[in-house]
Scaffold this motif. Structure first.
Motif, PDB file in Angstrom:
ATOM      1  N   SER A   9     -65.361 -58.755  63.836  1.00 29.62           N
ATOM      2  CA  SER A   9     -63.942 -58.606  64.313  1.00 29.62           C
ATOM      3  C   SER A   9     -63.301 -57.508  63.376  1.00 29.62           C
ATOM      4  O   SER A   9     -62.418 -57.821  63.060  1.00 29.62           O
ATOM      5  CB  SER A   9     -63.096 -59.720  64.581  1.00 29.62           C
ATOM      6  N   ALA A  10     -64.080 -56.471  62.786  1.00 30.07           N
ATOM      7  CA  ALA A  10     -63.585 -55.683  61.849  1.00 30.07           C
ATOM      8  C   ALA A  10     -63.753 -54.312  62.269  1.00 30.07           C
ATOM      9  O   ALA A  10     -62.693 -53.673  61.858  1.00 30.07           O
ATOM     10  CB  ALA A  10     -64.800 -55.879  60.613  1.00 30.07           C
ATOM     11  N   LYS A  11     -64.492 -53.780  62.925  1.00 28.63           N
ATOM     12  CA  LYS A  11     -64.526 -52.464  63.317  1.00 28.63           C
ATOM     13  C   LYS A  11     -63.355 -52.007  64.430  1.00 28.63           C
ATOM     14  O   LYS A  11     -63.458 -52.949  65.488  1.00 28.63           O
ATOM     15  CB  LYS A  11     -66.039 -52.037  63.756  1.00 28.63           C
ATOM     16  N   ALA A  12     -62.631 -50.920  64.083  1.00 26.41           N
ATOM     17  CA  ALA A  12     -61.806 -50.585  65.108  1.00 26.41           C
ATOM     18  C   ALA A  12     -62.312 -49.564  66.163  1.00 26.41           C
ATOM     19  O   ALA A  12     -63.290 -48.826  65.789  1.00 26.41           O
ATOM     20  CB  ALA A  12     -60.580 -49.890  64.287  1.00 26.41           C
ATOM     21  N   PHE A  13     -61.783 -49.662  67.234  1.00 29.64           N
ATOM     22  CA  PHE A  13     -62.498 -48.908  68.491  1.00 29.64           C
ATOM     23  C   PHE A  13     -61.223 -48.065  68.843  1.00 29.64           C
ATOM     24  O   PHE A  13     -60.050 -48.351  69.098  1.00 29.64           O
ATOM     25  CB  PHE A  13     -62.761 -49.898  69.756  1.00 29.64           C
TER      26      PHE A  13
END
Length: 539
Positions: free
Chosen positions: A235-239
């Protein structure tokens, strides 16, 4: 690779779960430049669709191209439906059915998405991060870099600006074109700075510029890498996403008073003082009507959001709450009311209220700011400790704290036109609406945990195939659940979070039976952007 089971719904049957709905906004107060800018921003949204498909799965872009080609060649309803569902759900998985693939030959949805190597384990990632410099470790755990496997088979970082250059370069140019057209200087500044960020991969300054868009701007938009739900590893990388809006000035002014109540809510949270947020910044509230979207905007449509998620930006300039009024009205009319008629007793329908629905969505978003955001006695964010469960617990926290806030504001006289029973009853019906998004989705799983907990504690009651609110027990249950979730977050206790999820994140037979009776009710809406269609013809 998987094959489709013979007892799974057809593509056409899945599409019937989404009610085709025109979403319109009042454009009469916009300048010609504003209208032309909306077309540019819609074009940016289309480019960010392509970025998102690259992010979500290594095979998504190719499969999308194949579906487009098939629909163009065959011109059959079946081929057109398949492409339509793929683009509505932003991929080949049905989120409302635990991410079940609806296209033959497609495997399970990868938890890594395509922002990590699909064969990477959490252990490999954590071991690799220990070998990095402080700055590189921050990037590895941060929002704006992809983790890839190089030719030697080891992990390395690549910036979004490099990986998605094909789409971000033209998107940047369009953002700057739109900046030249819009009537409000602060909105123009955001568009220009966000366009620069697409190329530099430095997003902090443009996040702050977004937070400082004037309340007099007729247009609003959230464009860039934001949400981390699709990173199911950490739940870290932004989309990337794009939500393009026209401001509702009257409604925005009405709701601004509720931000003044956030400190009151924080002061009265049912948690020990050391867990309370000592750096609380009440978010400004903006009410808008949506005219277009792209990227990370799969159905179900978002009805409100509190951004940014970047903790550095929040520390610098706070956050901003955006309420999307036309989407909320569509969800209430097309989904929530039909659900309520099936799961509630007839006499309880009088307590189902759009104002209560709109109000709870508002308090949900405001309450993302409430409670602990750092683990007690550390500088670590809750996100780092709860990892893949962070989004689920954060959504559950905002939901249940929103109900806690509603009671507090009614007791203090801030709310005098919505009763507590209206809040509780409307929330009960809305719980079934959210659970139908699927337990693979953070909002759906978070809602399932809350519903199971409140049923166990007697706040909600099931009798004769109907659900109702027990006012005598509901208030205590809401307070206890608010406390439990916030303590898990404040302690950063992943083990306790897993145990809570395992106990409450499942549906009992009564809830499952009720969900089956909702078969003919739409899961969500399928938007038609008529305003942009018309503006594109004009410009």
């Amino acid at each position: 690779m998987s094959t489709l089971s013979t007892n799974t719904p057809t593509v056409r049957e899945r599409l019937t779960n989404f009610k085709t709905t025109e979403l319109r906004a009042d454009l009469t107060h916009l300048t010609d430049g504003d209208k032309r800018a909306l077309v540019k921003l819609a074009d940016v949204s289309d480019l960010l669709n392509s970025v998102y498909y690259q992010q979500i799965w290594a095979g998504a872009s190719q499969l999308r191209a194949e579906l487009k080609d098939k629909a163009a060649r065959n011109q059959s309803a079946e081929a057109t439906d398949e492409l339509h569902l793929f683009e509505l759900l932003k991929g080949p998985w049905d989120r409302s059915r635990e991410n079940e693939p609806f296209i033959a030959g497609v495997g399970e949805k990868p938890k890594t998405a395509n922002v990590y190597p699909q064969d990477m384990s959490a252990e490999e990632f954590n071991t690799w991060v220990k070998t990095l410099s402080t700055e590189e470790a921050k990037r590895a755990k941060g929002f704006y870099d992809v983790v890839v496997r190089n030719n030697e088979g080891t992990l390395e970082l690549k910036r979004f600006s490099d990986v998605y250059q094909e789409y971000l370069v033209p998107a940047s140019r369009l953002m700057k074109d739109a900046a030249d057209l819009v009537s409000d200087k602060s909105f123009s500044k955001f568009l220009r700075m966000r366009g620069d960020a697409f190329l530099s991969n430095q997003y902090l300054d443009s996040e702050v510029a977004w937070l400082r868009i004037s309340h007099e701007s007729a247009l609003e938009a959230a464009i860039g890498p934001y949400e981390t739900y699709e990173d199911e590893m950490f739940s870290a990388k932004a989309f990337f996403e794009s939500l393009v809006h026209v401001r509702d000035f009257e409604a925005s002014e009405m709701l601004q008073k509720f931000t003044d109540s956030l400190q009151l809510v924080e002061n009265n949270l049912p948690i020990p003082e050391q867990y309370k947020n000592k750096e609380l910044v009440p978010p400004p509230i903006v009410v808008v009507n949506q005219v277009y979207s792209g990227g990370d905007t799969a159905a179900p449509l978002v009805a409100a959001f509190n951004l940014p998620n970047d903790e550095e930006a929040i520390e610098l300039a706070g956050s901003k709450l955006t309420m999307i009024k036309n989407v909320q009205h569509a969800k209430f009319d097309s989904v929530l009311v039909p659900i309520a008629r099936i799961i509630l007793n007839a006499e309880d329908m009088q307590y189902v209220s759009f104002d209560a629905f709109f109000g709870h969505v508002l308090y949900h978003e405001v309450c993302h700011s409430a409670g602990p955001h750092k683990v007690l006695n550390t500088s670590d964010t809750v996100r780092i400790h709860l990892q893949d469960l962070h989004s689920t617990f954060e959504e559950a926290k905002a939901d249940i704290t929103g109900l806690f806030a509603a009671k507090l504001l009614i007791d203090r006289g801030t709310i005098d036109d919505i009763s507590l029973k209206q809040f509780y009853t409307t929330y009960l019906a809305s719980a079934f609406r959210s659970i139908r998004f699927g337990l693979a989705e953070a909002h759906g799983l978070g809602q399932a945990m809350q519903l199971s907990y409140l049923l166990e504690k007697g706040g909600f009651v099931y009798r004769d195939e109907k659900f109702s609110v027990n006012m005598d027990k509901m208030q205590t249950a809401v307070e206890d659940l608010t406390r439990e979730i916030m303590l898990i977050q404040g302690d950063g206790d992943k083990e306790r979070a897993v145990a809570f999820r395992n106990k409450y994140g499942k549906l009992d037979s009564n809830v499952s039976g009720a969900l089956k009776r909702l078969g003919d009710v739409p899961v969500d809406i399928d938007p038609v952007w008529k305003d942009i269609e018309e503006l594109r013809r004009m410009h």
